[in-house]
Scaffold this motif. Structure first.
Motif, mmCIF file in Angstrom:
data_model
loop_
_atom_site.group_PDB
_atom_site.id
_atom_site.type_symbol
_atom_site.label_atom_id
_atom_site.label_comp_id
_atom_site.label_asym_id
_atom_site.label_seq_id
_atom_site.Cartn_x
_atom_site.Cartn_y
_atom_site.Cartn_z
ATOM 1 N N PRO A 71 0.826 -1.217 0.000
ATOM 2 C CA PRO A 71 0.000 0.000 0.000
ATOM 3 C C PRO A 71 0.851 1.254 0.000
ATOM 4 O O PRO A 71 1.972 1.265 0.513
ATOM 5 C CB PRO A 71 -0.816 -0.127 1.294
ATOM 6 N N MET A 72 0.293 2.322 -0.567
ATOM 7 C CA MET A 72 0.966 3.612 -0.612
ATOM 8 C C MET A 72 0.062 4.677 0.010
ATOM 9 O O MET A 72 -1.147 4.681 -0.221
ATOM 10 C CB MET A 72 1.293 4.006 -2.061
ATOM 11 N N ARG A 97 -5.125 15.851 4.591
ATOM 12 C CA ARG A 97 -6.005 14.801 4.067
ATOM 13 C C ARG A 97 -5.115 13.638 3.613
ATOM 14 O O ARG A 97 -4.243 13.803 2.763
ATOM 15 C CB ARG A 97 -6.839 15.314 2.899
ATOM 16 N N TYR A 98 -5.332 12.476 4.234
ATOM 17 C CA TYR A 98 -4.517 11.301 3.968
ATOM 18 C C TYR A 98 -5.262 10.357 3.024
ATOM 19 O O TYR A 98 -6.456 10.113 3.189
ATOM 20 C CB TYR A 98 -4.178 10.578 5.273
ATOM 21 N N MET A 99 -4.536 9.831 2.038
ATOM 22 C CA MET A 99 -5.118 8.920 1.055
ATOM 23 C C MET A 99 -4.278 7.648 1.006
ATOM 24 O O MET A 99 -3.080 7.721 0.698
ATOM 25 C CB MET A 99 -5.166 9.575 -0.330
ATOM 26 N N ARG A 100 -4.897 6.527 1.290
ATOM 27 C CA ARG A 100 -4.180 5.244 1.275
ATOM 28 C C ARG A 100 -4.672 4.438 0.079
ATOM 29 O O ARG A 100 -5.846 4.078 -0.004
ATOM 30 C CB ARG A 100 -4.421 4.485 2.574
ATOM 31 N N LEU A 101 -3.755 4.164 -0.834
ATOM 32 C CA LEU A 101 -4.081 3.464 -2.072
ATOM 33 C C LEU A 101 -3.537 2.040 -2.016
ATOM 34 O O LEU A 101 -2.363 1.826 -1.709
ATOM 35 C CB LEU A 101 -3.483 4.210 -3.267
ATOM 36 N N THR A 102 -4.401 1.076 -2.319
ATOM 37 C CA THR A 102 -3.994 -0.332 -2.338
ATOM 38 C C THR A 102 -4.551 -1.004 -3.590
ATOM 39 O O THR A 102 -5.576 -0.590 -4.136
ATOM 40 C CB THR A 102 -4.507 -1.086 -1.098
ATOM 41 N N TYR A 103 -3.837 -2.043 -4.018
ATOM 42 C CA TYR A 103 -4.280 -2.862 -5.135
ATOM 43 C C TYR A 103 -4.581 -4.258 -4.606
ATOM 44 O O TYR A 103 -3.802 -4.828 -3.825
ATOM 45 C CB TYR A 103 -3.205 -2.935 -6.218
ATOM 46 N N GLN A 104 -5.731 -4.803 -5.011
ATOM 47 C CA GLN A 104 -6.165 -6.119 -4.555
ATOM 48 C C GLN A 104 -5.992 -7.119 -5.697
ATOM 49 O O GLN A 104 -6.817 -7.174 -6.615
ATOM 50 C CB GLN A 104 -7.631 -6.042 -4.093
ATOM 51 N N ARG A 109 -8.712 -5.039 -8.411
ATOM 52 C CA ARG A 109 -9.367 -3.746 -8.236
ATOM 53 C C ARG A 109 -8.528 -2.891 -7.289
ATOM 54 O O ARG A 109 -7.696 -3.381 -6.529
ATOM 55 C CB ARG A 109 -10.784 -3.917 -7.679
ATOM 56 N N TRP A 110 -8.786 -1.584 -7.361
ATOM 57 C CA TRP A 110 -8.064 -0.611 -6.557
ATOM 58 C C TRP A 110 -8.960 -0.111 -5.428
ATOM 59 O O TRP A 110 -10.163 0.078 -5.608
ATOM 60 C CB TRP A 110 -7.620 0.558 -7.424
#
Length: 205
Positions: A71-72, A97-104, A109-110
């Motif tokens: 995750p980023m 504002r924090y945004m946590r991006l993950t790939y499954q 899907r994101w």
């Protein structure tokens, strides 16, 4: 049983180390333009609200890490500063504002989680999440921030002008420790955008 479990854990850790090593040593791909395309500050009876649109593509190493399940976390900062001729500038407010991006990988899907506070160790905390089918869709959501309240009206003086400093960047401190060390000084991890706009006074001093 314990021996089998220990071997599975060791194998999993070995795979993770290999992934991280591959990311650290991977060649850097060319990056696109990173910029704030539009920034508008609205002042009303409730306070200051920020509308901003950014343009960026994920650095190659960041996208590779995401594809491998790491995750980023990205953070948008807005700081409201009051200019004072008789003293140093005053910081009126500072919001994040924090945004946590993950790939499954299983669903391909994101997932994007957004929070006003840093994510806890689980990566969730108090946040709002949404799932996307394609990377361009989730990037589009990250690139637009609408009507974000950055300070209350009670903190503003109608006779004073202000500056709003906006910044969007990859939060390197949230990377796994080996990646933090390997990413130091490498342009393939760089993602930082900033812009400053002035908010004029509403009344004469």
């Amino acid at each position: 049983m314990r021996s089998a479990c220990s071997r599975q854990v060791q194998v999993a850790l070995s795979v993770l180390v290999l992934w991280i090593s591959a990311l650290v040593c991977a060649p850097v791909r060319a990056q696109g333009t990173h910029t704030v395309a539009h920034m508008d500050i609205e002042r009303n009876a409730e306070g200051l609200f920020l509308n901003v649109s950014t343009e960026f593509s994920l650095p190659g190493l960041v996208e590779d890490a995401l594809q491998k399940g790491i995750p980023m976390t990205f953070v948008a900062d807005a700081e409201v500063v009051r200019a004072r001729w008789y003293w140093s500038d005053q910081i009126v407010s500072s919001v994040h504002r924090y945004m946590r991006l993950t790939y499954q990988p299983l669903t391909q899907r994101w997932r994007l989680n957004v929070s006003a506070s840093p994510f806890d160790t689980s990566g969730l905390g108090v946040s709002v999440g949404q799932t996307y089918d394609q990377l361009p869709d989730v990037l589009g959501a990250m690139q637009r921030i609408a009507f974000w309240k950055i300070t209350d009206s009670s903190d503003l003086d109608d006779r004073s002008s202000y500056r709003v400093h906006f910044r969007f960047q990859l939060d390197m401190s949230q990377l796994p420790r080996p990646l933090q060390i390997g990413a130091l000084g490498r342009s393939g991890w760089n993602l930082s955008i900033a812009r400053t706009e002035r908010v004029p006074a509403l009344a004469a001093p």
